[in-house]
Design a protein around this motif. Structure first.
Motif, mmCIF file in Angstrom:
data_model
loop_
_atom_site.group_PDB
_atom_site.id
_atom_site.type_symbol
_atom_site.label_atom_id
_atom_site.label_comp_id
_atom_site.label_asym_id
_atom_site.label_seq_id
_atom_site.Cartn_x
_atom_site.Cartn_y
_atom_site.Cartn_z
ATOM 1 N N ARG A 115 0.857 -1.180 0.000
ATOM 2 C CA ARG A 115 0.000 0.000 0.000
ATOM 3 C C ARG A 115 0.897 1.235 0.000
ATOM 4 N NH1 ARG A 115 -3.205 -3.463 -1.088
ATOM 5 N NH2 ARG A 115 -5.037 -4.026 0.104
ATOM 6 N N HIS A 116 0.431 2.302 -0.617
ATOM 7 C CA HIS A 116 1.230 3.523 -0.718
ATOM 8 C C HIS A 116 0.335 4.732 -0.448
ATOM 9 C CE1 HIS A 116 4.053 0.765 -2.507
ATOM 10 N NE2 HIS A 116 3.116 0.411 -3.371
ATOM 11 N N VAL A 138 2.274 5.187 7.439
ATOM 12 C CA VAL A 138 2.309 3.816 6.944
ATOM 13 C C VAL A 138 2.683 2.928 8.115
ATOM 14 C CG1 VAL A 138 3.400 2.220 5.321
ATOM 15 C CG2 VAL A 138 3.032 4.598 4.658
ATOM 16 N N SER A 145 5.381 -1.333 1.727
ATOM 17 C CA SER A 145 4.498 -0.173 1.694
ATOM 18 C C SER A 145 5.341 1.088 1.858
ATOM 19 C CB SER A 145 3.455 -0.261 2.810
ATOM 20 O OG SER A 145 2.578 -1.323 2.562
#
Length: 154
Positions: A115-116, A138, A145
Motif C-alpha cells: 500500500r502507498h 504507513v 508499503s
C-alpha cells in the motif's frame, strides 16, 4: 412515521447538513469527491475510506488537496489478482499527466502490504509538486508499503 437514514447520509456527504462533525465516505472504486475546476478537495471533517482499490485517482490535469482535518484512510486486505506493486490512497495512473498533490490533512495506510500513500504510476507525471505539510502514515508492519512511490516524474 419512520425516517430513512439514507437521505440524511446523502445530505451529510453533500455538505448540506451541519449537525454532524464529520462525514465518512467509503469508496469501492476510484470514487472520490468530484473535481471542481480540475481540483479534488477532501475537506476538513471528511474521510475517504478506500475499500477495494485506489482512494482517489487523478485524471489528466487534475490536482488533489487533502485539507487540514480531511483524510484518506486505506486499511483493507489484499485481494486476488491485485497488482504486485499495490494500491494507494492517491494514485496517478500510468501515462497520466496530473497537476499537484497537496496533503495538509492525513493519508493513512494500515497493516496491509503493498500500500502507498501517494503512487505515481509508470510514465505518469505531475506538472506541480507533492507538498506534504500534514501526515502520511504507513504501518511499520506493512512490508513493501511506502508513503510516496514515484515510478513516474514529479
Amino acid at each position: 412515521m419512520t425516517m430513512k437514514q439514507r437521505p440524511l447520509y446523502l445530505a451529510l456527504a453533500a455538505g448540506l447538513a451541519t449537525t454532524s462533525p464529520s462525514v465518512v465516505l467509503a469508496v469501492p472504486s476510484t470514487n472520490c469527491p468530484q473535481a471542481v475546476s480540475n481540483t479534488i478537495t477532501v475537506p476538513n471533517g471528511f474521510t475517504v475510506v478506500a475499500t477495494e482499490t485506489y482512494g482517489c485517482s487523478l485524471t489528466t490535469g487534475e490536482s488533489i488537496v487533502v485539507q487540514t482535518g480531511g483524510a484518506i484512510d486505506f486499511d483493507q486486505p489484499a485481494y486476488g489478482g491485485e497488482l504486485t506493486f499495490g494500491l494507494a490512497g492517491i494514485f496517478v495512473p500510468d501515462g497520466v499527466s496530473a497537476g499537484s498533490v497537496d496533503i495538509d490533512g492525513t493519508v493513512a495506510i494500515g497493516d496491509d502490504n503493498r500500500r502507498h500513500g501517494v503512487f505515481i504510476g509508470d510514465g505518469a507525471s505531475l506538472s506541480g509538486s507533492i507538498d506534504v505539510s500534514g501526515t502520511i502514515t504507513v504501518s511499520a508492519s506493512a512490508s513493501s508499503s511506502t508513503g510516496i512511490l514515484a515510478r513516474g516524474d514529479v
